[in-house]
Write an enzyme that holds these catalytic residues in place. Sequence first.
Site, PDB file in Angstrom:
ATOM      1  N   SER A   1       5.862  -4.276 -13.216  1.00 23.23           N
ATOM      2  CA  SER A   1       5.920  -2.910 -12.702  1.00 23.23           C
ATOM      3  C   SER A   1       5.910  -2.922 -11.178  1.00 23.23           C
ATOM      4  CB  SER A   1       4.716  -2.131 -13.222  1.00 23.23           C
ATOM      5  OG  SER A   1       4.652  -0.874 -12.591  1.00 23.23           O
TER       6      SER A   1
ATOM      7  N   CYS B   1      -4.533   5.575  -6.131  1.00 26.28           N
ATOM      8  CA  CYS B   1      -4.924   4.295  -6.727  1.00 26.28           C
ATOM      9  C   CYS B   1      -6.159   3.696  -6.053  1.00 26.28           C
ATOM     10  CB  CYS B   1      -3.736   3.340  -6.604  1.00 26.28           C
ATOM     11  SG  CYS B   1      -4.103   1.664  -7.115  1.00 26.28           S
TER      12      CYS B   1
ATOM     13  N   CYS C   1      -4.910   2.519 -15.717  1.00 26.73           N
ATOM     14  CA  CYS C   1      -3.971   2.497 -14.598  1.00 26.73           C
ATOM     15  C   CYS C   1      -4.577   3.101 -13.327  1.00 26.73           C
ATOM     16  CB  CYS C   1      -2.748   3.308 -15.030  1.00 26.73           C
ATOM     17  SG  CYS C   1      -1.485   3.340 -13.814  1.00 26.73           S
TER      18      CYS C   1
ATOM     19  N   SER D   1       7.271   2.505 -11.069  1.00 32.17           N
ATOM     20  CA  SER D   1       6.217   3.501 -10.976  1.00 32.17           C
ATOM     21  C   SER D   1       6.752   4.634 -10.099  1.00 32.17           C
ATOM     22  CB  SER D   1       4.997   2.804 -10.340  1.00 32.17           C
ATOM     23  OG  SER D   1       3.931   3.677 -10.263  1.00 32.17           O
ATOM     24  N   LEU D   2       7.290   5.670 -10.726  1.00 30.70           N
ATOM     25  CA  LEU D   2       8.020   6.713  -9.983  1.00 30.70           C
ATOM     26  C   LEU D   2       7.094   7.873  -9.602  1.00 30.70           C
ATOM     27  CD1 LEU D   2      10.982   7.209  -9.057  1.00 30.70           C
ATOM     28  CD2 LEU D   2      11.214   8.696 -11.049  1.00 30.70           C
ATOM     29  N   ASN D   3       6.503   8.498 -10.584  1.00 24.73           N
ATOM     30  CA  ASN D   3       5.422   9.479 -10.373  1.00 24.73           C
ATOM     31  C   ASN D   3       5.802  10.770  -9.654  1.00 24.73           C
ATOM     32  OD1 ASN D   3       3.690   7.539 -11.520  1.00 24.73           O
ATOM     33  ND2 ASN D   3       3.476   6.545  -9.532  1.00 24.73           N
TER      34      ASN D   3
ATOM     35  N   GLY E   1      -2.342  -5.056  -7.024  1.00 23.76           N
ATOM     36  CA  GLY E   1      -1.281  -5.599  -6.184  1.00 23.76           C
ATOM     37  C   GLY E   1       0.102  -5.117  -6.572  1.00 23.76           C
ATOM     38  N   GLU E   2       1.026  -5.238  -5.608  1.00 24.27           N
ATOM     39  CA  GLU E   2       2.445  -4.937  -5.852  1.00 24.27           C
ATOM     40  C   GLU E   2       3.131  -6.281  -6.132  1.00 24.27           C
ATOM     41  OE1 GLU E   2       5.093  -2.531  -6.014  1.00 24.27           O
ATOM     42  OE2 GLU E   2       6.105  -4.459  -6.296  1.00 24.27           O
TER      43      GLU E   2
ATOM     44  N   CYS F   1      -2.973  -7.257 -19.071  1.00 18.00           N
ATOM     45  CA  CYS F   1      -2.514  -6.724 -17.784  1.00 18.00           C
ATOM     46  C   CYS F   1      -3.063  -7.621 -16.672  1.00 18.00           C
ATOM     47  CB  CYS F   1      -3.032  -5.288 -17.626  1.00 18.00           C
ATOM     48  SG  CYS F   1      -2.664  -4.567 -16.021  1.00 18.00           S
TER      49      CYS F   1
ATOM     50  N   GLU G   1      -9.236  -8.301 -11.197  1.00 19.47           N
ATOM     51  CA  GLU G   1      -9.505  -7.840 -12.560  1.00 19.47           C
ATOM     52  C   GLU G   1      -8.280  -8.069 -13.449  1.00 19.47           C
ATOM     53  OE1 GLU G   1     -13.057  -4.647 -12.073  1.00 19.47           O
ATOM     54  OE2 GLU G   1     -11.070  -3.804 -11.835  1.00 19.47           O
TER      55      GLU G   1
ATOM     56  N   CYS H   1      -0.771   3.560  -2.281  1.00 20.54           N
ATOM     57  CA  CYS H   1      -0.588   4.755  -3.127  1.00 20.54           C
ATOM     58  C   CYS H   1      -1.909   5.542  -3.130  1.00 20.54           C
ATOM     59  CB  CYS H   1      -0.202   4.358  -4.549  1.00 20.54           C
ATOM     60  SG  CYS H   1       1.254   3.299  -4.595  1.00 20.54           S
TER      61      CYS H   1
ATOM     62  N   ASN I   1      -6.006   9.242 -14.404  1.00 27.26           N
ATOM     63  CA  ASN I   1      -7.414   8.924 -14.642  1.00 27.26           C
ATOM     64  C   ASN I   1      -8.218   9.261 -13.395  1.00 27.26           C
ATOM     65  OD1 ASN I   1      -7.034   7.694 -17.277  1.00 27.26           O
ATOM     66  ND2 ASN I   1      -5.874   6.144 -16.153  1.00 27.26           N
TER      67      ASN I   1
ATOM     68  N   CYS J   1      -4.091  -4.392  -2.221  1.00 24.13           N
ATOM     69  CA  CYS J   1      -2.671  -4.033  -2.270  1.00 24.13           C
ATOM     70  C   CYS J   1      -2.295  -3.347  -0.957  1.00 24.13           C
ATOM     71  CB  CYS J   1      -2.379  -3.100  -3.444  1.00 24.13           C
ATOM     72  SG  CYS J   1      -0.625  -2.694  -3.595  1.00 24.13           S
TER      73      CYS J   1
HETATM   74  S1  SF4 Z   1      -0.443   1.794  -7.669  1.00 24.21           S
HETATM   75 FE1  SF4 Z   1       0.153  -0.361  -7.662  1.00 24.21          FE
HETATM   76  S2  SF4 Z   1       1.466  -0.527  -5.821  1.00 24.21           S
HETATM   77 FE2  SF4 Z   1       0.347   1.402  -5.598  1.00 24.21          FE
HETATM   78  S3  SF4 Z   1      -1.483   0.833  -4.384  1.00 24.21           S
HETATM   79 FE3  SF4 Z   1      -2.043   0.683  -6.575  1.00 24.21          FE
HETATM   80  S4  SF4 Z   1      -1.743  -1.465  -7.098  1.00 24.21           S
HETATM   81 FE4  SF4 Z   1      -0.608  -1.067  -5.193  1.00 24.21          FE
END
Ligand code: SF4
Length: 364
Positions: free
Chosen positions: A202, A132, A350, A224-226, A170-171, A118, A103, A129, A307, A125
């Site tokens: 990111s 996600c 996100c 992406s700290l969170n 993805g990372e 984006c 996407e 996380c 979200n 990925c």
């Molecule tokens: S937030 Fe980013 S790094 Fe973490 S699982 Fe989702 S896509 Fe991967």
Amino acid sequence: MLHSVNDSKASDSKVNLIHLSFDQLTEAFTFMNEPSYRVKQLWQWIWRNRVESIDEMTNLSKSLREKLNERYFLRWPVIVGMETSSDGTIKYLLQLEDLKSVETVWIPRLDQERVTVCISTQVGCRMGCTFCLTAQQKTERDLTAGEIAAQLYVLPCREEITNVVVMGMGEPFDNYDNLMGALKIANDPHALGIGASKITVSTSGLVPKIEKFIQESKCRLAISLNAPNDAIRTQIMPINKAYNMDTLLSALRKFSGRNYPRARKNNFYFTIEYILMEGLNDSADNARELVRRLKGIPCKVNLLMYNENPNTPFRRPTEEAVDAFKKVLVDAGMLSFLRKSRGRDISAACGQLASDNKRQELGA
Ligand code: SF4
């Protein structure tokens, strides 16, 4: 597995030109005894003019086009789905050559005459996380540099793109070389020519690649700290077990103005992304701890409200909690912004991206 340049020597398998870097094309042209300036012409046909076939490259001789047609073809990702949000955001589903899909999100800011796109770097990925949706999809493969960059090319009105964020599926640093190849294409004045300061990558925190990226790229970097501490971060981002917050933040501190000459020159700062989740990381105490942890790092903090989706246990925070959190940061003198989620109603915000097969499976 996608083809490499060497596959071009095999008579039964042609290679898609979008997968080849400038250097790989140069190597291929040397192999075909063609002068190197032809590579630049070919490159511009692909990455500036976005032609659909080798036959459209009319300043290449007919015999060269025939040679190319014997070994190569040109096929762009295809838009197979599209949803438009009430806020103008458009989410595209792109099908790749091997029928896998990713996407890509078009985010217009009409008030600022800005269009941000984006883009994704992997199908799925590996980072896991827990908040996600992409993480719930098995990592199927890395995108090639061309496939990452091509996401900017196949959208209608691509000439309106002003900013790029590499924050999709993805990372990015888990596919580092292809990411760098894609940034080169986006940045190349003979291609899209988007300035490095308009491109933000990111990462979830792959520290060795962060250090490499800061030294090799002029693009902006977002982390992406969170979370304000390891206990919370490890709970939601498994990468924290490999590179904990001390390791991650020390790496950023190392590149602050005093220690890193380029930082002084270029108004250099990091973006810290912090997704607020109710009862997990959204209290005023969490905010105070975050202020302490970020001391000495040139950064701005982008706050995002989580979200919600039915496939994860986390909840969106209240507006009061978000305001109180932000106030702590601002009172401490930090640059902090509450970012509006764009495309929430079409699952384009996100942490909400996924391939079509995974989306169907999850009913998301
Ligand atoms: S937030 Fe980013 S790094 Fe973490 S699982 Fe989702 S896509 Fe991967």
